[in-house]
Design an enzyme around this catalytic site. Sequence first.
Site, PDB file in Angstrom:
ATOM      1  N   LYS A  10       6.703  54.473  40.029  1.00  0.00           N
ATOM      2  CA  LYS A  10       5.915  55.011  41.144  1.00  0.00           C
ATOM      3  C   LYS A  10       6.865  55.707  42.122  1.00  0.00           C
ATOM      4  O   LYS A  10       7.696  55.063  42.746  1.00  0.00           O
ATOM      5  CB  LYS A  10       5.148  53.891  41.830  1.00  0.00           C
ATOM      6  CG  LYS A  10       4.159  53.197  40.899  1.00  0.00           C
ATOM      7  CD  LYS A  10       3.401  52.074  41.563  1.00  0.00           C
ATOM      8  CE  LYS A  10       4.282  50.915  41.937  1.00  0.00           C
ATOM      9  NZ  LYS A  10       3.515  49.713  42.348  1.00  0.00           N
ATOM     10  N   THR A  57      -1.443  52.037  54.273  1.00  0.00           N
ATOM     11  CA  THR A  57      -1.297  52.016  52.815  1.00  0.00           C
ATOM     12  C   THR A  57      -1.038  50.605  52.284  1.00  0.00           C
ATOM     13  O   THR A  57      -0.556  50.453  51.165  1.00  0.00           O
ATOM     14  CB  THR A  57      -0.132  52.929  52.385  1.00  0.00           C
ATOM     15  OG1 THR A  57       1.063  52.502  53.081  1.00  0.00           O
ATOM     16  CG2 THR A  57      -0.402  54.381  52.730  1.00  0.00           C
ATOM     17  N   GLY A  61      -1.333  47.388  50.354  1.00  0.00           N
ATOM     18  CA  GLY A  61      -2.055  47.019  49.138  1.00  0.00           C
ATOM     19  C   GLY A  61      -2.047  48.071  48.047  1.00  0.00           C
ATOM     20  O   GLY A  61      -2.668  47.895  47.000  1.00  0.00           O
ATOM     21  N   THR A  62      -1.312  49.169  48.265  1.00  0.00           N
ATOM     22  CA  THR A  62      -1.319  50.273  47.294  1.00  0.00           C
ATOM     23  C   THR A  62      -0.904  49.827  45.890  1.00  0.00           C
ATOM     24  O   THR A  62      -1.562  50.140  44.899  1.00  0.00           O
ATOM     25  CB  THR A  62      -0.361  51.398  47.750  1.00  0.00           C
ATOM     26  OG1 THR A  62      -0.683  51.748  49.096  1.00  0.00           O
ATOM     27  CG2 THR A  62      -0.496  52.613  46.865  1.00  0.00           C
ATOM     28  N   GLY A  63       0.210  49.087  45.804  1.00  0.00           N
ATOM     29  CA  GLY A  63       0.731  48.687  44.495  1.00  0.00           C
ATOM     30  C   GLY A  63      -0.190  47.738  43.761  1.00  0.00           C
ATOM     31  O   GLY A  63      -0.430  47.893  42.549  1.00  0.00           O
ATOM     32  N   CYS A  64      -0.726  46.763  44.484  1.00  0.00           N
ATOM     33  CA  CYS A  64      -1.662  45.804  43.871  1.00  0.00           C
ATOM     34  C   CYS A  64      -2.901  46.542  43.363  1.00  0.00           C
ATOM     35  O   CYS A  64      -3.406  46.274  42.268  1.00  0.00           O
ATOM     36  CB  CYS A  64      -2.111  44.761  44.901  1.00  0.00           C
ATOM     37  SG  CYS A  64      -0.778  43.927  45.775  1.00  0.00           S
TER      38      CYS A  64
END
Length: 269
Positions: free
Chosen positions: A183, A214, A216-219
């Site tokens: 990412k 932003t 929580g983007t990865g989860c």
Amino acid sequence: MSPGVRPAGQAPPRVLTVAGSDSGGGAGIQADLKTMLALGVHGMSVITAVTAQNSLGVQGAWELPVEAVRAQYRSVVDDIGVQAVKTGMLASAELVEAVAELISGTDAPVVVDPVGVSKHGDPLLAASALDSVRTRLLPVATVATPNLDEVAQLTGFQVTSEDELRPAAEAVLAYGPQWVLIKGGHLTGEAVDLLTDGDQEFRLRAPRHDNRHTHGTGCTLASAIASGLAKGLPVPEAVTAAKEYVTGAIAHGFALGAGIGPVDHGWRF
């Protein structure tokens, strides 16, 4: 009946998240379950840790005993079954190894989000657990989804430009996941991610939204990928659909509390 609408009473695909709880509701288990609902799958959870967390950061974290994690996993998988598994915060080497063992015995695709630090810079993985992630968890992953900080943690490789995404992906692939999604959101310019299995390569681009909310983007991205895999999509299609979903969620992220707010999991509603 319109496309994508399930007959009444028919169970949707089932996705299991193995991750920590975020009391603020923006990341972790809470983000995973919201994403799964938004994408039309049935979300289930194995809670690995409880955090006291809000828009300003993580004030405390308490990992659950391995036997509690193992019992939750067996309870869900042995009765209900799963079409995909997603892992997030695993905190300790002991938990990483237990979860890797459970996953290796489950016949379903696995998305590993190798969570190292929170959006606010709070550590969510003990340094002693990194080796277990490399040697036990990544080898059982269908897709691993590290951000650039996690790539550096896992491999020592510092990515500073888009040209370095490919060697970074190769460094992660060396640990054994089938696919890796690097990412590149922390680079400047357009948000570009690199998906590869070592042979096929896809660059996923999205406009960068001027929105600091932003959390929580990865989860959210990892859960969206798992949702696509549970529906039977091939990895490239599942990742492409997930990127589109999370890009919209970032664009609609909203202020909450005094710090960084969450992405909007329900933006399509």
